[in-house]
Design an enzyme around this catalytic site. Structure first.
Site, PDB file in Angstrom:
ATOM      1  N   LYS A 167      48.466  50.818  23.616  1.00  0.00           N
ATOM      2  CA  LYS A 167      48.010  49.611  23.716  1.00  0.00           C
ATOM      3  C   LYS A 167      46.843  50.023  23.472  1.00  0.00           C
ATOM      4  CE  LYS A 167      45.343  46.799  27.298  1.00  0.00           C
ATOM      5  NZ  LYS A 167      44.896  46.772  28.955  1.00  0.00           N
ATOM      6  N   ASP A 169      43.506  42.172  36.287  1.00  0.00           N
ATOM      7  CA  ASP A 169      44.595  41.135  35.138  1.00  0.00           C
ATOM      8  C   ASP A 169      46.127  41.294  35.629  1.00  0.00           C
ATOM      9  OD1 ASP A 169      44.975  40.151  32.977  1.00  0.00           O
ATOM     10  OD2 ASP A 169      45.756  41.906  31.808  1.00  0.00           O
TER      11      ASP A 169
END
Length: 408
Positions: free
Chosen positions: A42, A135
């Site tokens: 990521k 999230d």
């Protein structure tokens, strides 16, 4: 981040391709050249890496995630910064995400409860440690069936923060995350806790059951829906028990204190409300084979195997006889053979029927001949002697004295 890093090196990671893109980051498939293993990398967007508050949250997220050990939370391997780019390396899960599973329509209630039940387990563990995911959305729920007989869930891509902190925003006030599944207090930048994640979990349950999120439209329309509008009922989109509407309404309550206390409690209430609809249907029953009426067998019959387990008889019950039939099938037994009969006689018996009398007659004739010969020898007193036949003696006086001549 607009630039594609495929083919480049980021530290000791060789980037192989793009797995997905979000508003704050790009997820790459990469190879750790030191260990030779595949990872999900990521990489944060350059437009937010310059924000000092975000960089602090990023480091805090990475450290908190690396300390978590749970079966339903994707393991974090590494994090750092290279050439001004922040990255997190985590386990590469061979499967898909929940967003891909529901993009074409709803999934079965049973499957939704099974997958989100695992998400609830992971979330409650985070909340017990004082952490909030912040999230939660279908794209961050990874699903694989390659690690067990059933589908296994990994919760990934955390926006972790401490309970009591405010929602993720940059120093300029921009909201960090996806508003589609965000709780009202998160959108307003107010303190958050585990019930903030529970709101997002209720929104995901709605999406799994109906095939769409509770609020749709432009970003501002979605935000306004979460802040002030009542969520639609799931039963207006799909046929389900009406009790599920009350469960979803409480899970998506605007005030956190009106929601369930834990994520497990939400899933348990949904399971009870759905009832049989939330249970995996049994496999279709196999048609029963028709039973054959007892009677004489005609034509070749298949051999019926004995059932597993001990034999249905013991040697004491049948010490000499044949093995008993199975299932009551008639069995034809051979009649007992007469005493003295040959075991090698054929069923046809054509040759044996006339061969034995002939042999008996021949044997008797031989015996009779032997007896007759013996009887003759005993009657003559001994063996017979052969003599020459006697011839009469001639007298010399009887012989002629002259020889006759022709003409006399």
């Amino acid at each position: 981040m607009s630039e594609d890093l495929t083919g480049r090196r980021l530290g000791h990671y060789k980037i192989d391709g793009v797995l997905g893109r979000g508003g704050m980051s790009v997820m790459y498939k990469a190879t750790d050249v030191r260990l030779g293993r595949k990872v999900a990398l990521k990489v944060m967007g350059e437009h937010i890496t310059g924000d000092a508050e975000f960089r602090e949250r990023f480091v805090d997220e990475a450290r908190n995630t690396s300390a978590i050990d749970h079966a339903n939370i994707v393991p974090l391997y590494d994090f750092g910064e290279v050439d001004g780019m922040l990255y997190i390396a985590m386990r590469l899960v061979d499967g898909s995400d929940l967003a891909s599973l529901i993009k074409d329509g709803p999934i079965s209630p049973h499957r939704a409860l099974e997958l989100l039940g695992q998400v609830a387990e992971a979330l409650d563990m985070l909340h017990e440690r004082g952490l909030v995911h912040l999230d939660l959305k279908p794209a961050n729920v990874l699903v694989t069936s390659r690690e067990s007989a059933h589908e296994h869930v990994y919760l990934a891509d955390f926006g972790l923060t401490r309970r009591g902190a405010t929602g993720h925003r940059t120093s300029s006030g921009d909201f960090l995350g996806s508003p589609t599944y965000a709780a009202p207090e998160h959108l307003r930048g107010e303190p958050v806790d585990g019930r903030t994640d529970l709101y997002a979990l209720a929104c995901m349950l709605f999406a799994c059951l109906t095939g769409r999120p509770p609020f749709q439209g432009q970003v501002q329309e979605v935000i306004q829906g979460h802040l002030g509008a009542e969520p639609p009922t799931a039963t207006s989109f799909i046929v389900l028990p009406h009790g599920i509407d009350e469960v979803l309404r409480r899970g998506m309550a605007k005030r956190a204190d009106q929601r369930y206390d834990t994520c497990r409690e939400l899933i348990a209430a949904a399971r009870a409300a759905l009832g049989p609809a939330g249970v995996d249907p049994p496999p279709p029953a196999q048609p029963a084979r028709p039973e054959r009426a007892p009677g004489p067998m005609s034509g070749p019959q298949p051999v019926q195997p004995y059932p597993p387990g001990p034999p249905p008889y013991s040697p004491q019950q049948y010490p000499q006889g044949p093995r008993p039939p199975v299932g009551g099938e008639p069995v034809r037994l051979r009649p007992p053979m007469p005493a003295g009969s040959s075991s090698f006689a054929t069923r046809g018996g054509g040759t044996a029927r006339w061969l034995v009398p002939i042999l008996v007659v021949v044997a008797l004739a031989v015996i009779i001949g032997v007896f007759v010969a013996m009887a003759g020898s005993i009657g003559s007193g001994g063996p017979s002697r052969t003599t020459a036949p006697e011839t009469p003696a001639y007298n010399q006086n009887d012989l002629p004295t002259s020889v006759p001549t022709v003409g006399n």
